[in-house]
Design a protein around this motif. Sequence first.
Motif, PDB file in Angstrom:
ATOM      1  N   ARG A 168      37.538  56.562   6.316  1.00 10.82           N
ATOM      2  CA  ARG A 168      37.422  55.208   6.857  1.00 10.82           C
ATOM      3  C   ARG A 168      36.204  55.009   7.737  1.00 10.82           C
ATOM      4  O   ARG A 168      35.757  53.885   7.922  1.00 10.82           O
ATOM      5  CB  ARG A 168      38.678  54.849   7.635  1.00 10.82           C
ATOM      6  CG  ARG A 168      39.883  54.704   6.736  1.00 10.82           C
ATOM      7  CD  ARG A 168      41.107  54.496   7.533  1.00 10.82           C
ATOM      8  NE  ARG A 168      41.494  55.817   8.024  1.00 10.82           N
ATOM      9  CZ  ARG A 168      42.618  56.084   8.635  1.00 10.82           C
ATOM     10  NH1 ARG A 168      43.455  55.129   8.910  1.00 10.82           N
ATOM     11  NH2 ARG A 168      42.907  57.304   9.018  1.00 10.82           N
ATOM     12  N   GLY A 169      35.693  56.076   8.343  1.00  7.44           N
ATOM     13  CA  GLY A 169      34.536  55.905   9.210  1.00  7.44           C
ATOM     14  C   GLY A 169      34.325  57.074  10.141  1.00  7.44           C
ATOM     15  O   GLY A 169      34.858  58.162   9.946  1.00  7.44           O
ATOM     16  N   LEU A 170      33.539  56.804  11.159  1.00 13.38           N
ATOM     17  CA  LEU A 170      33.179  57.795  12.154  1.00 13.38           C
ATOM     18  C   LEU A 170      33.725  57.326  13.496  1.00 13.38           C
ATOM     19  O   LEU A 170      33.541  56.176  13.873  1.00 13.38           O
ATOM     20  CB  LEU A 170      31.653  57.913  12.206  1.00 13.38           C
ATOM     21  CG  LEU A 170      31.086  58.979  13.093  1.00 13.38           C
ATOM     22  CD1 LEU A 170      30.001  59.713  12.346  1.00 13.38           C
ATOM     23  CD2 LEU A 170      30.535  58.382  14.344  1.00 13.38           C
ATOM     24  N   ARG A 171      34.403  58.207  14.201  1.00 12.15           N
ATOM     25  CA  ARG A 171      35.032  57.848  15.474  1.00 12.15           C
ATOM     26  C   ARG A 171      34.445  58.726  16.571  1.00 12.15           C
ATOM     27  O   ARG A 171      34.483  59.947  16.480  1.00 12.15           O
ATOM     28  CB  ARG A 171      36.535  58.042  15.376  1.00 12.15           C
ATOM     29  CG  ARG A 171      37.283  57.669  16.620  1.00 12.15           C
ATOM     30  CD  ARG A 171      38.771  57.733  16.388  1.00 12.15           C
ATOM     31  NE  ARG A 171      39.148  56.559  15.606  1.00 12.15           N
ATOM     32  CZ  ARG A 171      40.341  56.361  15.090  1.00 12.15           C
ATOM     33  NH1 ARG A 171      41.278  57.263  15.243  1.00 12.15           N
ATOM     34  NH2 ARG A 171      40.597  55.258  14.406  1.00 12.15           N
ATOM     35  N   HIS A 172      33.901  58.073  17.597  1.00 12.72           N
ATOM     36  CA  HIS A 172      33.370  58.775  18.767  1.00 12.72           C
ATOM     37  C   HIS A 172      34.370  58.584  19.904  1.00 12.72           C
ATOM     38  O   HIS A 172      34.520  57.485  20.427  1.00 12.72           O
ATOM     39  CB  HIS A 172      31.993  58.230  19.144  1.00 12.72           C
ATOM     40  CG  HIS A 172      31.355  58.980  20.253  1.00 12.72           C
ATOM     41  ND1 HIS A 172      30.724  58.363  21.288  1.00 12.72           N
ATOM     42  CD2 HIS A 172      31.251  60.302  20.499  1.00 12.72           C
ATOM     43  CE1 HIS A 172      30.261  59.265  22.122  1.00 12.72           C
ATOM     44  NE2 HIS A 172      30.574  60.453  21.660  1.00 12.72           N
ATOM     45  N   TRP A 212      32.152  53.254   7.710  1.00 14.16           N
ATOM     46  CA  TRP A 212      30.985  53.786   7.000  1.00 14.16           C
ATOM     47  C   TRP A 212      30.082  52.665   6.490  1.00 14.16           C
ATOM     48  O   TRP A 212      28.877  52.871   6.350  1.00 14.16           O
ATOM     49  CB  TRP A 212      31.420  54.679   5.837  1.00 14.16           C
ATOM     50  CG  TRP A 212      32.060  55.954   6.283  1.00 14.16           C
ATOM     51  CD1 TRP A 212      33.320  56.374   6.002  1.00 14.16           C
ATOM     52  CD2 TRP A 212      31.474  56.981   7.095  1.00 14.16           C
ATOM     53  NE1 TRP A 212      33.562  57.584   6.589  1.00 14.16           N
ATOM     54  CE2 TRP A 212      32.439  57.981   7.257  1.00 14.16           C
ATOM     55  CE3 TRP A 212      30.240  57.151   7.698  1.00 14.16           C
ATOM     56  CZ2 TRP A 212      32.207  59.138   7.998  1.00 14.16           C
ATOM     57  CZ3 TRP A 212      30.005  58.301   8.433  1.00 14.16           C
ATOM     58  CH2 TRP A 212      30.982  59.276   8.573  1.00 14.16           C
ATOM     59  N   GLU A 213      30.623  51.484   6.235  1.00 15.01           N
ATOM     60  CA  GLU A 213      29.799  50.378   5.751  1.00 15.01           C
ATOM     61  C   GLU A 213      28.780  49.934   6.797  1.00 15.01           C
ATOM     62  O   GLU A 213      27.744  49.371   6.460  1.00 15.01           O
ATOM     63  CB  GLU A 213      30.664  49.178   5.367  1.00 15.01           C
ATOM     64  CG  GLU A 213      31.622  49.423   4.233  1.00 15.01           C
ATOM     65  CD  GLU A 213      32.899  50.104   4.692  1.00 15.01           C
ATOM     66  OE1 GLU A 213      33.345  49.868   5.830  1.00 15.01           O
ATOM     67  OE2 GLU A 213      33.448  50.897   3.907  1.00 15.01           O
ATOM     68  N   GLN A 214      29.068  50.157   8.071  1.00 10.87           N
ATOM     69  CA  GLN A 214      28.150  49.753   9.139  1.00 10.87           C
ATOM     70  C   GLN A 214      27.169  50.852   9.541  1.00 10.87           C
ATOM     71  O   GLN A 214      26.297  50.628  10.366  1.00 10.87           O
ATOM     72  CB  GLN A 214      28.942  49.330  10.381  1.00 10.87           C
ATOM     73  CG  GLN A 214      29.743  48.084  10.195  1.00 10.87           C
ATOM     74  CD  GLN A 214      30.495  47.722  11.465  1.00 10.87           C
ATOM     75  OE1 GLN A 214      30.371  48.368  12.490  1.00 10.87           O
ATOM     76  NE2 GLN A 214      31.290  46.665  11.373  1.00 10.87           N
ATOM     77  N   VAL A 215      27.305  52.037   8.961  1.00 11.17           N
ATOM     78  CA  VAL A 215      26.435  53.161   9.325  1.00 11.17           C
ATOM     79  C   VAL A 215      25.169  53.109   8.492  1.00 11.17           C
ATOM     80  O   VAL A 215      25.216  53.175   7.266  1.00 11.17           O
ATOM     81  CB  VAL A 215      27.164  54.504   9.116  1.00 11.17           C
ATOM     82  CG1 VAL A 215      26.230  55.668   9.357  1.00 11.17           C
ATOM     83  CG2 VAL A 215      28.371  54.598  10.021  1.00 11.17           C
ATOM     84  N   ALA A 254      28.642  61.314   6.420  1.00  4.07           N
ATOM     85  CA  ALA A 254      27.941  60.024   6.398  1.00  4.07           C
ATOM     86  C   ALA A 254      27.247  59.814   5.055  1.00  4.07           C
ATOM     87  O   ALA A 254      27.314  58.713   4.485  1.00  4.07           O
ATOM     88  CB  ALA A 254      26.924  59.958   7.536  1.00  4.07           C
ATOM     89  N   ASP A 255      26.573  60.824   4.530  1.00 12.19           N
ATOM     90  CA  ASP A 255      25.897  60.689   3.236  1.00 12.19           C
ATOM     91  C   ASP A 255      26.889  60.421   2.112  1.00 12.19           C
ATOM     92  O   ASP A 255      26.622  59.611   1.220  1.00 12.19           O
ATOM     93  CB  ASP A 255      25.093  61.955   2.927  1.00 12.19           C
ATOM     94  CG  ASP A 255      23.863  62.092   3.814  1.00 12.19           C
ATOM     95  OD1 ASP A 255      23.439  61.069   4.410  1.00 12.19           O
ATOM     96  OD2 ASP A 255      23.347  63.215   3.920  1.00 12.19           O
ATOM     97  N   GLU A 256      28.027  61.093   2.157  1.00 14.76           N
ATOM     98  CA  GLU A 256      29.022  60.918   1.106  1.00 14.76           C
ATOM     99  C   GLU A 256      29.610  59.510   1.081  1.00 14.76           C
ATOM    100  O   GLU A 256      29.734  58.891   0.034  1.00 14.76           O
ATOM    101  CB  GLU A 256      30.152  61.932   1.311  1.00 14.76           C
ATOM    102  CG  GLU A 256      31.284  61.810   0.340  1.00 14.76           C
ATOM    103  CD  GLU A 256      30.956  62.368  -1.020  1.00 14.76           C
ATOM    104  OE1 GLU A 256      31.650  62.003  -1.985  1.00 14.76           O
ATOM    105  OE2 GLU A 256      30.003  63.159  -1.134  1.00 14.76           O
ATOM    106  N   TYR A 257      29.939  58.982   2.257  1.00 12.11           N
ATOM    107  CA  TYR A 257      30.648  57.702   2.289  1.00 12.11           C
ATOM    108  C   TYR A 257      29.739  56.495   2.419  1.00 12.11           C
ATOM    109  O   TYR A 257      30.185  55.385   2.167  1.00 12.11           O
ATOM    110  CB  TYR A 257      31.705  57.713   3.392  1.00 12.11           C
ATOM    111  CG  TYR A 257      32.881  58.559   2.979  1.00 12.11           C
ATOM    112  CD1 TYR A 257      33.774  58.092   2.035  1.00 12.11           C
ATOM    113  CD2 TYR A 257      33.070  59.831   3.499  1.00 12.11           C
ATOM    114  CE1 TYR A 257      34.839  58.856   1.622  1.00 12.11           C
ATOM    115  CE2 TYR A 257      34.135  60.604   3.092  1.00 12.11           C
ATOM    116  CZ  TYR A 257      35.004  60.115   2.159  1.00 12.11           C
ATOM    117  OH  TYR A 257      36.048  60.888   1.747  1.00 12.11           O
ATOM    118  N   ARG A 258      28.490  56.679   2.813  1.00  6.42           N
ATOM    119  CA  ARG A 258      27.569  55.522   2.825  1.00  6.42           C
ATOM    120  C   ARG A 258      27.204  55.141   1.415  1.00  6.42           C
ATOM    121  O   ARG A 258      26.926  53.982   1.124  1.00  6.42           O
ATOM    122  CB  ARG A 258      26.310  55.849   3.620  1.00  6.42           C
ATOM    123  CG  ARG A 258      26.481  55.706   5.098  1.00  6.42           C
ATOM    124  CD  ARG A 258      25.188  55.878   5.844  1.00  6.42           C
ATOM    125  NE  ARG A 258      24.582  57.157   5.572  1.00  6.42           N
ATOM    126  CZ  ARG A 258      23.318  57.330   5.209  1.00  6.42           C
ATOM    127  NH1 ARG A 258      22.537  56.299   5.078  1.00  6.42           N
ATOM    128  NH2 ARG A 258      22.834  58.511   4.965  1.00  6.42           N
TER     129      ARG A 258
END
Length: 185
Positions: free
Chosen positions: A95-99, A110-113, A179-183
């Motif tokens: 679903r994305g990256l969480r900090h 991931w759509e916003q990365v 990031a590369d996989e899901y972008r």
Amino acid sequence: MPLPFLTADRAFDTADDAALPYDDRDRWRRPYRPGPWRVGAAAILLLLASFVLFAGVVIAATATLSSAGAVFGIALVVVGCALRMLRTGVWVSARGLRHVAFLTTRTTPWEQVASVRTVQQPVRWLGLPRTVQGQALLLVRRGRAAETLPPLLTSHNADFLGRDPLAFDRAADSVEAWADEYRRS
């Protein structure tokens, strides 16, 4: 009792050909183990909490229950701080990256990365105002003009200070691989 956060890094060490070695990619995962500074600080906080709990038992036996309840509440806050400290870091899923920071959590789909990249720059030493030259993993978002985001990871934060320098590289490479996989998709 299994502690899955301690085995996260081993999955990346054993999977040579797979960049994303997890079967369930919808689950949030930290692609590295917590560092010695973070674990040590949490252990000290838990030790402090044990003394406060013991004091609460003594107060409950000798004084009023309301004062013992206040001390037990303080102990619960200290335990919660220790657990939150262990939870901080970068987490990834499909679903994305969480900090996750101590007080805040920022999730970026991931759509916003736009990119996740490693750069050489002055970084904070253990999050303190003192800066040293090191590496930082930066997140660049799409559609955000000149927004300054704090680094996701640094080579001198509580997870990587005092560890093998390759640990930061493996963690940064893992987050970049996610990031590369899901972008692309």
